[in-house]
Design an enzyme around this catalytic site. Structure first.
Site, mmCIF file in Angstrom:
data_model
loop_
_atom_site.group_PDB
_atom_site.id
_atom_site.type_symbol
_atom_site.label_atom_id
_atom_site.label_comp_id
_atom_site.label_asym_id
_atom_site.label_seq_id
_atom_site.Cartn_x
_atom_site.Cartn_y
_atom_site.Cartn_z
ATOM 1 N N TYR A 142 0.808 -1.219 0.000
ATOM 2 C CA TYR A 142 0.000 0.000 0.000
ATOM 3 C C TYR A 142 0.844 1.274 0.000
ATOM 4 O O TYR A 142 0.340 2.356 -0.233
ATOM 5 C CB TYR A 142 -0.950 0.023 1.214
ATOM 6 C CG TYR A 142 -2.029 -1.044 1.156
ATOM 7 C CD1 TYR A 142 -2.211 -1.805 0.010
ATOM 8 C CD2 TYR A 142 -2.849 -1.295 2.250
ATOM 9 C CE1 TYR A 142 -3.184 -2.790 -0.043
ATOM 10 C CE2 TYR A 142 -3.823 -2.277 2.192
ATOM 11 C CZ TYR A 142 -3.991 -3.017 1.043
ATOM 12 O OH TYR A 142 -4.953 -3.996 0.988
ATOM 13 N N LYS A 193 4.144 -15.303 1.467
ATOM 14 C CA LYS A 193 4.030 -15.997 0.185
ATOM 15 C C LYS A 193 5.461 -16.267 -0.284
ATOM 16 O O LYS A 193 5.893 -15.858 -1.367
ATOM 17 C CB LYS A 193 3.239 -15.107 -0.794
ATOM 18 C CG LYS A 193 2.854 -15.768 -2.089
ATOM 19 C CD LYS A 193 1.794 -16.835 -1.936
ATOM 20 C CE LYS A 193 1.512 -17.498 -3.275
ATOM 21 N NZ LYS A 193 0.719 -18.730 -3.158
ATOM 22 N N ASP A 225 -2.251 -18.272 1.023
ATOM 23 C CA ASP A 225 -3.411 -18.959 0.428
ATOM 24 C C ASP A 225 -3.891 -20.085 1.336
ATOM 25 O O ASP A 225 -5.092 -20.289 1.537
ATOM 26 C CB ASP A 225 -3.103 -19.462 -0.991
ATOM 27 C CG ASP A 225 -1.703 -20.039 -1.136
ATOM 28 O OD1 ASP A 225 -0.896 -19.857 -0.211
ATOM 29 O OD2 ASP A 225 -1.418 -20.679 -2.163
ATOM 30 N N ASP A 249 -4.790 -7.107 5.747
ATOM 31 C CA ASP A 249 -6.043 -6.411 5.464
ATOM 32 C C ASP A 249 -7.115 -7.452 5.125
ATOM 33 O O ASP A 249 -8.231 -7.442 5.666
ATOM 34 C CB ASP A 249 -5.808 -5.458 4.277
ATOM 35 C CG ASP A 249 -6.962 -4.508 4.049
ATOM 36 O OD1 ASP A 249 -7.908 -4.518 4.850
ATOM 37 O OD2 ASP A 249 -6.919 -3.760 3.052
ATOM 38 N N ASP A 253 -10.192 -9.223 7.871
ATOM 39 C CA ASP A 253 -11.623 -9.130 7.565
ATOM 40 C C ASP A 253 -12.241 -10.520 7.475
ATOM 41 O O ASP A 253 -13.384 -10.730 7.896
ATOM 42 C CB ASP A 253 -11.849 -8.380 6.241
ATOM 43 C CG ASP A 253 -12.082 -6.895 6.472
ATOM 44 O OD1 ASP A 253 -11.757 -6.414 7.569
ATOM 45 O OD2 ASP A 253 -12.592 -6.228 5.551
#
Ligand code: NAD
Length: 361
Positions: A142, A193, A225, A249, A253
């Site tokens: 970001y 990852k 994943d 993020d 959620d």
């Protein structure tokens, strides 16, 4: 007697309804524990734009700088949707995170036994879930440079964002995560990852290095994943999770749905000198002003403030136990209402929890 100054920024919408209930609880804790809290209110978000033209006025910033912790409600709403981007209410929160270098975002996701049926997952899967997602908040995809969109010679466009981390940025958020895991069940899962991304390989290396300073915490690594799947398939296997900004993020959620309602989810942002505590939910314009918002997320955020900023973990536990007790007695706000329970408004829920907290001293 210790005195703690707390900057109180209710913001907009239901922020102005739930934060007073969190203060009510802190008032009871103060009395019971012999601590003095000095609460000072500041303007932020749309309320600050209306009063001063700025989403984070200088007065509010100075108030936060001189406080031990910040208790934040929520900002934004349709009234300010037309305001130019750089003056939007959300800017107030982003600026606070940046100015105070709040690089570690803590989001617990706990499934309250009594609210199991409010979760979209099966009881057998979700029951017993009690995890904490720690998201790096100020680096990664970001914020990385270069970023932007460019026109290509052939007339097409190309856009780029960069996922970048320094070893220092990884080290500091890893230390927060190990410290938090130490206060929980001493298990930390670092999510990356690393099979594809160079950034993740460095992430894994640094987290493994930091683990040497925490021999009492069990560390494992998981690919993002796989973690996304495991969170909904076997959420009870997790204790503390640490991960970079974008992964965090999304995963935080995803973890949020385990708890059933937005109205139950607290958060903390740690890093620099002054930490910020806020419910995960927004200003809920659809129910604002009706006195029906669930204050539990704000109250549990105040409990996190006690635990992480004031070293009052025992008092935080009392607040959490009081919430549980009120739910056990069958009281519910509208968002978590079930058959056979008693409906309570924002203020009544705050009063009921306050009474239970008081009874624990
Ligand atoms: P929201 O979290 O405000 O509301 C989503 C849904 O959950 C709504 O139906 C709302 O009624 C319900 N809800 C949320 N909190 C609740 C509570 N405590 N009790 C009962 N029900 C609750 O998200 P949104 O509707 O996407 O956003 C509304 C505004 O809030 C927007 O302006 C958005 O930008 C802002 N927002 C601010 C923050 C923040 O300040 N950190 C976070 C998210 C959204």
């Amino acid at each position: 007697m210790a005195t703690h100054k707390i900057a109180v920024l209710p913001g907009d919408g239901i922020g102005q309804e739930v934060i007073p209930e969190a203060l009510r609880i802190l008032g009871v804790v103060a009395k019971g524990s012999g601590t003095t809290f000095e609460f000072e209110q500041g303007l932020v978000g749309g309320a600050a734009i209306d009063a001063t033209g700025e989403p984070l006025p200088g007065d509010t910033l100075r108030l936060c700088e001189s406080s031990h912790a910040i208790l934040f409600g929520a900002v934004g709403g349709p009234r300010w949707d037309h305001v130019p981007q750089e003056r939007r209410p959300e800017r107030g929160l982003l600026r606070l995170r940046k100015d105070f270098d709040l690089y570690a975002n803590l989001r617990p996701a706990k499934c309250f036994p009594l609210l199991v049926d409010a979760s979209p997952l099966k009881r057998s899967v979700v029951e017993g879930t009690d995890l904490m997602v720690i998201r790096e908040l100020t680096g990664g995809l970001y914020f990385g440079e270069p970023r932007g969109t460019e026109k290509m010679a052939d007339g097409s466009a190309r856009a780029v964002n960069t996922m970048a981390y320094t070893s220092r940025e990884i080290d500091r958020v890893a230390r927060v995560a190990f410290d938090v895991a130490r206060q929980r069940r001493r298990r930390l899962t670092s999510v990356d990852k690393a099979n594809v991304l160079a950034v993740s390989q460095l992430w894994r290396e640094v987290v493994t290095e930091v683990a040497r300073d925490y021999p009492d915490v069990q560390l494992d690594h998981m690919l993002v994943d796989n973690c996304a799947m495991a969170l909904v398939a076997r959420p009870t296997q997790f204790d503390t999770i640490v991960t970079e900004n974008t992964f965090g993020d999304i995963l935080s959620d995803e973890a949020a749905i385990l708890a059933g309602s937005m109205g139950m989810l607290p958060s903390a942002s740690l890093g620099g000198k002054t930490a910020l505590y806020e419910p995960v939910h927004g200003t809920a314009p659809d129910i604002a002003g009706q006195g029906i918002a669930n204050p539990i997320a704000a109250i549990l955020s105040a409990a996190m403030l006690l635990r992480y900023s004031l070293n009052m973990g025992g008092d935080a536990e009392k607040v959490e136990a009081a919430v549980l007790r009120v739910l056990e007695k069958g009281y519910r706000t509208a968002d978590i209402r079930q058959e056979g329970t008693t409906l309570a408004g924002t203020v009544q829920m705050g009063e009921l929890i306050a009474r239970e907290v008081g009874a624990m001293y």
